[in-house]
Each structure stands twice: as structure tokens, then as C-alpha cells.
Design a protein around this motif. Sequence first.
Motif, PDB file in Angstrom:
ATOM      1  N   UNK A 244       0.821  -1.214   0.000  1.00 18.04           N
ATOM      2  CA  UNK A 244       0.000   0.000   0.000  1.00 18.04           C
ATOM      3  C   UNK A 244       0.861   1.272   0.000  1.00 18.04           C
ATOM      4  N   UNK A 245       2.167   1.080  -0.042  1.00 17.12           N
ATOM      5  CA  UNK A 245       3.068   2.230  -0.020  1.00 17.12           C
ATOM      6  C   UNK A 245       3.315   2.780   1.367  1.00 17.12           C
ATOM      7  N   UNK A 246       3.015   1.989   2.406  1.00 15.72           N
ATOM      8  CA  UNK A 246       3.196   2.425   3.791  1.00 15.72           C
ATOM      9  C   UNK A 246       4.484   1.852   4.366  1.00 15.72           C
ATOM     10  N   UNK A 247       5.019   2.544   5.369  1.00 13.26           N
ATOM     11  CA  UNK A 247       6.253   2.117   6.021  1.00 13.26           C
ATOM     12  C   UNK A 247       5.971   1.707   7.461  1.00 13.26           C
ATOM     13  N   UNK A 248       6.698   0.702   7.912  1.00 11.39           N
ATOM     14  CA  UNK A 248       6.523   0.213   9.272  1.00 11.39           C
ATOM     15  C   UNK A 248       7.204   1.153  10.263  1.00 11.39           C
ATOM     16  N   UNK A 249       6.479   1.544  11.306  1.00 10.76           N
ATOM     17  CA  UNK A 249       7.055   2.353  12.367  1.00 10.76           C
ATOM     18  C   UNK A 249       6.698   1.735  13.718  1.00 10.76           C
ATOM     19  N   UNK A 328       3.957   8.038   4.059  1.00  5.89           N
ATOM     20  CA  UNK A 328       4.856   9.180   4.222  1.00  5.89           C
ATOM     21  C   UNK A 328       4.100  10.499   4.352  1.00  5.89           C
ATOM     22  N   UNK A 329       2.947  10.591   3.710  1.00  6.50           N
ATOM     23  CA  UNK A 329       2.164  11.828   3.773  1.00  6.50           C
ATOM     24  C   UNK A 329       1.553  12.062   5.154  1.00  6.50           C
ATOM     25  N   UNK A 330       1.528  11.030   5.962  1.00  6.16           N
ATOM     26  CA  UNK A 330       0.868  11.125   7.271  1.00  6.16           C
ATOM     27  C   UNK A 330       1.846  11.335   8.426  1.00  6.16           C
ATOM     28  N   UNK A 331       3.086  11.654   8.126  1.00  7.51           N
ATOM     29  CA  UNK A 331       4.103  11.751   9.175  1.00  7.51           C
ATOM     30  C   UNK A 331       3.739  12.746  10.276  1.00  7.51           C
ATOM     31  N   UNK A 332       3.084  13.844   9.931  1.00  9.01           N
ATOM     32  CA  UNK A 332       2.795  14.873  10.930  1.00  9.01           C
ATOM     33  C   UNK A 332       1.880  14.370  12.047  1.00  9.01           C
ATOM     34  N   UNK A 344      13.377   9.808   7.462  1.00 13.70           N
ATOM     35  CA  UNK A 344      12.133  10.051   6.732  1.00 13.70           C
ATOM     36  C   UNK A 344      12.405  10.898   5.478  1.00 13.70           C
ATOM     37  N   UNK A 345      13.185  11.950   5.656  1.00 18.94           N
ATOM     38  CA  UNK A 345      13.499  12.815   4.504  1.00 18.94           C
ATOM     39  C   UNK A 345      14.268  12.068   3.431  1.00 18.94           C
TER      40      UNK A 345
END
Length: 351
Positions: A244-249, A328-332, A344-345
Motif C-alpha cells: 500500500x506504499x506504507x512504512x513500518x514504524x 509518508x504523507x501522514x508523518x505529521x 524520513x526525509x
Amino acid sequence: MHQMYNQSTFKEDLVSWFDKNQREMPWRETTNPYYIWLSEVMLQQTQVKTVIDYYHRFIHRFPTVSDLSEAHEDEVLKYWEGLGYYSRARNFHTAIKDIHENYNDRVPDVPEIFGALKGVGPYTQAAVMSIAYDLPLATVDGNVFRVWSRLNNDTRDTKLQTTRKAYESELQPYVQSDAGTFNQAMMELGALICTPKNSLCMFCPVQAHCEAFYNGTVEELPVKSTKIKKKHIKQHVFIIKNTKGEFLIEKRKQKLLNNMWEFPMYEAQSTQDINSTLTTNIEFTSSPVYTLKHQFTHITWDMEVFLATEIIDGSNIRLPEQMTWMHLDDKEAYNFPVSMTKIYKFLAQHT
């Protein structure tokens, strides 16, 4: 991206808070430099609540420079009894006699002259000259060391004279006007909000300007040791992307940066790895795709970032409760420490 404060808004925020929240103290209700000086001497290594009664008794008995200059040392010390650190009283008495004899009972308003008097160090000089005469000198005491080091996430050793000199220089722009008010506001912030332990960061008027708050290092500052031994820890950071283009955190459980989010990270020598955490086999690049160092007060992280070699189907993985997937768009929406923001950058530019 975090933006450090600019001078005008920082000072405005601080002074505005001070105007509304400063404690009532008798020496804040006078412009008499003798009284202001006396209070500063009494307050050295002594709490405000203890000093107030002594201050009132002292100025009642010795209301002017002339009165104190003519007093016998034994009587002066009697009025100081219980405050301790009696050399403060003796030095003050000596300086007052100097003023009586050489400056017509008037506390000098020339910093160099005042600073040469018995017992007057850099802090007392700056405090009295700025508060009584609004001269542009920055006070640097324990409170200011703590506030300024945290605002700048500064790990310089505050026991060193070079650090004091640097702080005095860095604070100069803020004392070009209303020096006494600014100096008192900085000290009051350190006394009431930016305390040595359990700081009240949520109530801090300059929280938005504070690098240590942003970095999660408030409790580590200021540094007071002349011998700082930094421990180096090699950290492996694992970057896993799903279909889905998401990253594990993962949310940190450790004391350092507690409850902040990070890409899964483990000490290099740790037997735990990402495979055991996710209960699945994931292969990573054999060499890091990105490296960085991140320095805390006593620890340096040497960080190596490894990328999963394939995009995985996250729907097949049951995540532990401290983990989640993030676009990545949801980092905030997540509280990331500085080191992870750099990673992240990197990802934003290279994936």
C-alpha cells in the motif's frame, strides 16, 4: 520541519509570560540599586522564601548605603545569621564601605567599576546593572544555564568559563532593551517552569522555541561535568514498505525518547532482529543505504539504515501493538525524533 525561534517572538513570549506570572518579591518593587544588589547577594545559594524575611530585617536596620557602611561587621553578621555563606556578607559590607568612601554613597552605574568591587562576580554585575540601571548585560546563573542549554539543545559543559562567556555573548541581542526584565524572566522561567527535574514543559511559554523539547532531551540538560565521556552505540534501522506504499514504524518503550515513533531500530550487537519481531522472513540490503550520527548528552548513536529488498504484503502480518504502518504523507500525525525525521526525509527523496 521544526523551526527554531526568532529573537523577537521568543523575547515577546517570555516577557509576556513573566509580566503575568512573576512571583511577588520585595526587591522587584524597588529601583534602589543598593536593595537590588543586597537581594542578589542574599539569593546566592539560598531560596527566595528564606531570603524575604532576612531582606526586610536587613534594610530596616540598614536602610541606606551610609547606614551599612558605618555598621560594625559583628552587627552585620548578626543580621545575616542563619543565611550561611558569611563571606557574602563580609564582601558586601566591604564593597558598601568602598562606595561610601569613594562614590558618595551611590552604587556605580559603570559595569567595570561595579564589577571591580569586593565580591562582585560576573553574575552579580550583570544582574544589578541590568535590573537597577537597565544596562545591556546578560545574567547567566544556574537557571539561565538550564533554560538556554535546553532552548538550544546545547551540550557544552556549563562548568567551563568558556561556556559562560559564550552564553553571555549569545544572550546579548536580547538585552539591548528591557535588559532587567528579560534577565529576570529567564531566571523566573528556570525557577518555576524549566526546573532541574520534572520540568513543566506543557506550561512553558517558549515551548515552541525549545530544541531540547523537540529532541526529547530536556532531562539530559544542562551538562555540568568537565569530563564528558560519550558512549557510542551502533544502531541498525530497518525500513520495510508494504504494497500500500506504507512504512513500518514503532513506538519507543525505552526511557530515552520514550513514546516517540521510529522506524524499527535495534542495537547492532542485539540478538533481537526484525525477523523475530515480525515473525516472518524479510531480507534486507547487505550494506546500509543511509548512515548518520545522532548525539545526545552522553550517548552517540551511529546509525545504519537497511532497506527491505522487496515490498511485502502487510495484510499477512499481525503487528505487535507498538507497531503500525504509516504513509509518508501522514508523518505529521506521529511524533518523530530528529534522527528519524532525517531518515524520513531520505526516504521521501529516494522511494
